[in-house]
Design an enzyme around this catalytic site. Structure first.
Site, PDB file in Angstrom:
ATOM      1  CE  LYS A 159      23.881  42.590 -82.525  1.00  0.00           C
ATOM      2  NZ  LYS A 159      24.381  43.944 -82.707  1.00  0.00           N
ATOM      3  CD  GLN A 169      27.542  45.400 -81.772  1.00  0.00           C
ATOM      4  OE1 GLN A 169      26.887  44.794 -82.604  1.00  0.00           O
ATOM      5  NE2 GLN A 169      27.024  45.826 -80.649  1.00  0.00           N
ATOM      6  CG  ASP A 199      22.574  47.842 -87.366  1.00  0.00           C
ATOM      7  OD1 ASP A 199      21.856  47.349 -86.482  1.00  0.00           O
ATOM      8  OD2 ASP A 199      23.818  47.843 -87.324  1.00  0.00           O
TER       9      ASP A 199
HETATM   10  N1  GUN Z   1      25.372  48.629 -80.562  1.00  0.00           N
HETATM   11  C1  GUN Z   1      24.329  48.701 -79.704  1.00  0.00           C
HETATM   12  N2  GUN Z   1      23.148  48.533 -80.361  1.00  0.00           N
HETATM   13  C2  GUN Z   1      23.461  48.352 -81.665  1.00  0.00           C
HETATM   14  C3  GUN Z   1      22.678  48.116 -82.828  1.00  0.00           C
HETATM   15  O1  GUN Z   1      21.446  48.040 -82.815  1.00  0.00           O
HETATM   16  N3  GUN Z   1      23.393  47.977 -83.990  1.00  0.00           N
HETATM   17  C4  GUN Z   1      24.756  48.064 -84.037  1.00  0.00           C
HETATM   18  N4  GUN Z   1      25.348  47.944 -85.226  1.00  0.00           N
HETATM   19  N5  GUN Z   1      25.497  48.288 -82.969  1.00  0.00           N
HETATM   20  C5  GUN Z   1      24.852  48.414 -81.787  1.00  0.00           C
END
Ligand code: GUN
Length: 301
Positions: free
Chosen positions: A54, A98, A121
């Site tokens: 990311k 996350q 998100d």
């Molecule tokens: N962990 C797995 N998928 C995601 C997501 O889409 N957002 C976040 N914040 N954590 C994740």
């Protein structure tokens, strides 16, 4: 019939290119480059890989990133303090914490604390509600947003089509169903207590599967010509060789029946991060528009 393969990698590259152009346009207009704050707690190896990706992709499109690595014992209060500081920090356009979080931290409290305008998100209840009500201005969860783009790469118009979403999570299944409904699909959601999954799948023109159960959807579950989107991604140990990533759909069977299908890897995965970048840009653009409107208000007063 052999299904058309939906190439998530190349579609994601297109999204990243659009985002890079949007960032450049903002900066040319005198606005600071958008900044994404990413918070990672603990040392889950998969989460480390996702977060590193990311951050790398954020910087590759000309945005800034700020990464916070907290140890697994970080208290909920300390995390909420950090988020509140980022909410107040005008330089930060988007905040991502996350998941999964350690069990002593209440996920609902975390997503509620992230300011809805910085909630890249799309998990804050205000954004969830905006999507459910079909309102403008929502930040939409990245994976469902990416899936909609994949579906639209093979359909001009999905209104009236039957869609089945297998999996009812807050991260994928539920927002996915709401987006499909917004496009006027006739939508059902299947989940762990659903009976006769096979028959329900076979009725779907669009089948989106997000369960984390490798190979759950077999070829004979699929309606001939259907569009199949496989969100599942499970790492399988394969003896002495390299690990293999597999989806929730038995790909080799499904490709003989479906009209279009996403591969694993190379389907939904690349679109998810690309859509995170798109959301960070949207958050920055909406903030820039609010600041401009406030300036006009002051001038008019
Ligand atoms: N962990 C797995 N998928 C995601 C997501 O889409 N957002 C976040 N914040 N954590 C994740």
């Amino acid at each position: 019939m052999t299904a058309r393969i939906i190439d998530g990698k190349s579609l994601a590259a297109g999204v990243r290119k659009d985002v890079a152009e949007g960032v450049a346009a903002l900066v040319a207009g005198g606005v600071a480059a958008p900044e994404l704050a990413v918070v990672l707690i603990g040392d889950d190896p998969a989460s480390h890989v996702y977060v590193a990706n990311k951050v790398k992709q954020t910087e590759a499109v000309g945005m800034r990133s700020r990464r916070f690595q907290l140890d697994a014992g970080t208290t909920e209060a300390a995390l909420l303090d950090l988020i509140e500081g980022l909410n107040r920090d005008a330089a930060v356009s988007g905040i991502l914490v996350q998941f999964p979080l350690p069990p002593h931290i209440d996920t609902a409290r975390v997503v509620t604390t992230i300011h809805p305008d910085k909630d890249v998100d799309g998990f804050n209840p205000l954004n969830v509600g905006r999507i459910a009500a079909g309102m403008q201005g929502a930040l939409v969860p990245c994976t469902p947003l990416g899936v909609m783009r994949l579906i639209k790469s093979v359909h001009d118009d999905i209104a009236g089509l039957g869609a089945l979403v297998v999996g009812a999570s807050n991260v994928v299944g539920r927002p996915m169903a709401r987006l499909l409904l917004q496009e006027l699909c006739t939508v059902s959601i299947a989940h762990v207590r659903t009976t006769d999954l096979e028959r329900r799948c076979r009725e779907a023109d669009i089948l989106v599967v997000a369960t984390g159960v490798p190979g759950l959807i077999r070829g004979h579950f699929i309606k001939r010509g259907a569009t199949v989107i496989d969100v599942g991604i499970t790492r399988i140990k394969s003896g002495a060789g390299a690990d293999k990533l597999v989806g929730d759909v038995a790909f080799d069977e499904a490709i003989e029946v479906a009209g279009a299908i996403t591969p694993v890897p190379g389907g939904v995965g690349p679109m998810t991060i690309a859509c995170l970048l798109a959301n960070t840009l949207s958050a920055a653009q909406m903030e820039a528009a609010r600041s401009k409107a406030a300036e006009v208000d002051v001038t008019a007063a």
